[in-house]
Design an enzyme around this catalytic site. Structure first.
Site, PDB file in Angstrom:
ATOM      1  N   LYS A 124     -85.849  53.726  70.132  1.00  0.00           N
ATOM      2  CA  LYS A 124     -85.885  53.611  68.675  1.00  0.00           C
ATOM      3  C   LYS A 124     -85.240  52.283  68.278  1.00  0.00           C
ATOM      4  O   LYS A 124     -84.065  52.057  68.548  1.00  0.00           O
ATOM      5  CB  LYS A 124     -85.129  54.771  68.029  1.00  0.00           C
ATOM      6  CG  LYS A 124     -85.860  56.101  68.167  1.00  0.00           C
ATOM      7  CD  LYS A 124     -85.311  57.156  67.251  1.00  0.00           C
ATOM      8  CE  LYS A 124     -86.040  58.476  67.434  1.00  0.00           C
ATOM      9  NZ  LYS A 124     -87.419  58.449  66.918  1.00  0.00           N
ATOM     10  N   ARG A 150     -91.980  67.613  71.069  1.00  0.00           N
ATOM     11  CA  ARG A 150     -93.143  68.460  71.376  1.00  0.00           C
ATOM     12  C   ARG A 150     -93.196  68.815  72.852  1.00  0.00           C
ATOM     13  O   ARG A 150     -93.718  69.860  73.234  1.00  0.00           O
ATOM     14  CB  ARG A 150     -94.426  67.761  70.899  1.00  0.00           C
ATOM     15  CG  ARG A 150     -94.680  66.443  71.556  1.00  0.00           C
ATOM     16  CD  ARG A 150     -95.736  65.617  70.825  1.00  0.00           C
ATOM     17  NE  ARG A 150     -95.192  64.978  69.614  1.00  0.00           N
ATOM     18  CZ  ARG A 150     -95.915  64.215  68.786  1.00  0.00           C
ATOM     19  NH1 ARG A 150     -97.204  64.019  69.017  1.00  0.00           N
ATOM     20  NH2 ARG A 150     -95.367  63.668  67.740  1.00  0.00           N
TER      21      ARG A 150
HETATM   22  N1  BES Z   1     -87.014  63.091  66.205  1.00  0.00           N
HETATM   23  C1  BES Z   1     -88.129  62.273  65.922  1.00  0.00           C
HETATM   24  C2  BES Z   1     -88.729  62.532  64.560  1.00  0.00           C
HETATM   25  C3  BES Z   1     -87.955  62.038  63.379  1.00  0.00           C
HETATM   26  C4  BES Z   1     -88.111  60.747  62.945  1.00  0.00           C
HETATM   27  C5  BES Z   1     -87.166  62.886  62.670  1.00  0.00           C
HETATM   28  C6  BES Z   1     -87.434  60.317  61.831  1.00  0.00           C
HETATM   29  C7  BES Z   1     -86.496  62.460  61.546  1.00  0.00           C
HETATM   30  C8  BES Z   1     -86.629  61.168  61.124  1.00  0.00           C
HETATM   31  C9  BES Z   1     -89.226  62.492  66.959  1.00  0.00           C
HETATM   32  O1  BES Z   1     -88.798  62.816  68.225  1.00  0.00           O
HETATM   33  C10 BES Z   1     -89.971  61.215  67.060  1.00  0.00           C
HETATM   34  O2  BES Z   1     -89.393  60.256  67.510  1.00  0.00           O
HETATM   35  N2  BES Z   1     -91.225  61.219  66.630  1.00  0.00           N
HETATM   36  C11 BES Z   1     -92.018  60.057  66.655  1.00  0.00           C
HETATM   37  C12 BES Z   1     -93.388  60.445  67.150  1.00  0.00           C
HETATM   38  C13 BES Z   1     -94.271  59.267  67.451  1.00  0.00           C
HETATM   39  C14 BES Z   1     -93.757  58.544  68.680  1.00  0.00           C
HETATM   40  C15 BES Z   1     -95.666  59.759  67.667  1.00  0.00           C
HETATM   41  C16 BES Z   1     -92.085  59.517  65.233  1.00  0.00           C
HETATM   42  O3  BES Z   1     -92.203  60.302  64.304  1.00  0.00           O
HETATM   43  O4  BES Z   1     -91.974  58.318  65.062  1.00  0.00           O
HETATM   44 MN    MN Z   2     -88.375  61.059  69.386  1.00  0.00          MN
END
Ligand code: BES
Ligand code: MN
Ligand code: ZN
Length: 488
Positions: A268, A344
């Site tokens: 991230k 997921r």
């Molecule tokens: N935990 C995150 C989702 C999330 C993002 C929650 C921002 C709260 C605020 C999840 O694991 C994630 O990183 N999802 C990605 C998915 C993508 C790589 C398809 C996302 O939402 O960016």
């Molecule tokens: Mn994630």
């Protein structure tokens, strides 16, 4: 906080803080009554201040030595528009203004006008939850002055809601908030498992913790891929509530339990707010908070399974590589084209596990996608289910709980986006409709004969600003909806 009703009205009440709900266009008579009762002149002052009772607006009078020591007027808006949620918000802003005073807090609202059955419980919840403050990580804590008794003045019966359930529900929300706000060096997968075991010691719940080896034996290759890069052991948590007597309904609820989500090698970066990813176990906090409440309420006839595949998404030499292919416990192969879509992967094996219990319904809660936050913002969770009956049940529970929830489309043709060249499916599709493809991914791991719903709580798990009932920070979203649904 205790609650009681004072049916005889204001004349027979004496306490420390009084909250009076004012209705637009009716303030004159309301203020006259208060001024007469306490021999004061609030009407004059409020007129001078140009106070209009818009929803949630407050005006506070310090009366010092008298009962009440503090008088708080709170706006309720126009009489014809007042909803139960408005009363919650108004009670929360009033309660917030009561901070600094101890003892008993009286609330007088136009109860008849709301037409709701559950008003007493809703107000109690709002007051208690709005006064919550997490001071565990402060080295020095000033004593916090807040009322410890709530008295609803002029309300003669609790109607439907059994107030006795509100205490356990709020305790569940508070537990969830504490878990979510605890940083990743404090709330580890083991700590999560320990708190589940603590609950099983205190309440009639059974705790089963599967270790990494147990999960390996069950073929949970999808879940285990996520924790490869972490020094902390994964913990698969399964709490069971089994009522005495006849069982008429069996439910399984699953919570995403990433105690930290760095993104893995798809790290991230930039605006992703990596430091907030301690909240990525918000789904599991809701599930464990609900277990806390159910363990205390002990409902009849309903058996509930609380399931969390807890771990951390980190990076080291053994971490999963982008592009790795793993096999989930239902035999499906997954190409991990993005290590940041880890939730997921953990839920996949948890859903297979829950399906094997053959419950009457499965509900999962997860901080799953940023896309859901883009779609619905911070006050509303997304709901996906193909079962209309279950959708109605959950929407009604959320409505009763005052938690925002919106049903989203389960658009099957988007599954196309999860096609993999080599494996059965990829874990991420295109950016567009990202929360829908996430739900479609999960569906691949559910026994389709079991009604199932997925709730994406990425938005409401956390709030930057104070929203009345939810002080800034962790909200404990989901506990109230889950408990109300289980108690249906
Ligand atoms: N935990 C995150 C989702 C999330 C993002 C929650 C921002 C709260 C605020 C999840 O694991 C994630 O990183 N999802 C990605 C998915 C993508 C790589 C398809 C996302 O939402 O960016
Ligand atoms: Mn994630
Ligand atoms: Zn995540």
């Amino acid at each position: 906080m205790e609650i009681s009703l004072i049916p005889a009205g204001l004349d027979s009440w004496s306490g420390n803080v009084l909250i009076v709900g004012l209705i637009e266009g009716k303030t004159e008579e309301q203020l006259d009554a208060i001024d007469r009762r306490y021999d004061i002149q609030t009407k004059k002052v409020l007129t001078k201040l140009n106070f209009t009772p818009k929803l949630g607006k407050t005006s506070t009078f310090q009366l010092l030595e008298k009962s009440p020591e503090k008088l708080i007027f709170v706006g309720l808006g126009k009489q014809e528009d007042i909803t139960l949620d408005d009363l919650r918000k108004a009670a929360a802003s009033g309660a917030r203004s009561s901070i600094g005073n101890i003892g008993s807090l009286g609330i007088i609202f136009p109860w008849e006008e709301t037409g709701s059955d559950s008003v007493a419980g809703a107000i109690y919840e709002a007051v208690r939850l709005s006064l919550f403050k997490d001071v565990r990580f402060k080295s020095q804590v000033e004593p916090r002055l807040v009322p410890n008794k709530l008295e609803l003045i002029g309300l003669s019966e609790t109607r439907n809601t059994s107030i006795s359930q509100v205490g356990p529900i709020c305790a569940g929300v508070e537990l969830a908030r504490e878990m979510v706000s605890a940083p990743a060096n404090s709330l580890t997968p083991s700590a999560l498992a320990e708190s589940a075991k603590d609950l099983a010691n205190k309440y009639p719940l059974k705790a089963l913790i599967l270790e990494k080896e147990d999960c390996k034996k069950k073929g949970m290759g999808s879940y285990l891929a996520v924790c490869e890069g972490s020094d902390l052991a994964p913990k698969f948590i399964h709490l069971t509530y089994q009522p005495k007597g006849e069982i008429k309904r069996r439910l399984a609820i699953i919570g995403k339990g990433l105690t930290f989500d760095s993104g893995g090698y798809n790290l991230k970066v930039g605006a992703a707010q990596i430091e907030l990813m301690k909240f990525d176990m918000g789904g599991s906090a809701a599930v464990i908070g609900a277990a806390r409440a159910i363990g205390e309420i002990c409902p009849q006839n309903t058996e509930v399974h609380f399931i969390v595949a807890a771990c951390e998404n980190m990076i080291n030499g053994s971490a999963v590589h982008p592009g790795d292919i793993v096999t989930a416990s239902n035999g499906k192969t997954i190409e991990i084209n993005n290590t940041d879509a880890e939730g997921r992967l953990t839920l996949a094996d948890a859903l297979v596990y829950a399906s094997k219990l053959k419950p009457d319904a499965i509900v999962d809660l997860a901080t799953l996608t940023g896309a859901c936050v883009i779609a619905l913002g911070n006050e509303i969770a997304g709901l996906w289910t193909e079962n209309n009956h279950l959708a109605e049940e959950i929407k009604n529970a959320a409505q009763e709980a005052g938690e925002g929830l919106w049903r989203m489309p389960f658009h099957n043709s988007y599954k196309e986006g999860l096609k993999s060249l080599l494996a059965d499916l990829k874990n991420t599709g295109p950016r567009q409709g990202g929360s829908i493809t996430a739900a479609l991914f999960l569906k691949e791991f559910v026994d389709t004969s079991i009604p199932w719903a997925h709730i994406d709580i990425a938005g409401p798990v956390w709030t930057e600003k104070d929203t009345g009932i939810n002080p800034a920070g962790a909200t404990g979203y989901g506990v109230r909806t889950l408990v109300k649904w289980i108690l249906k």
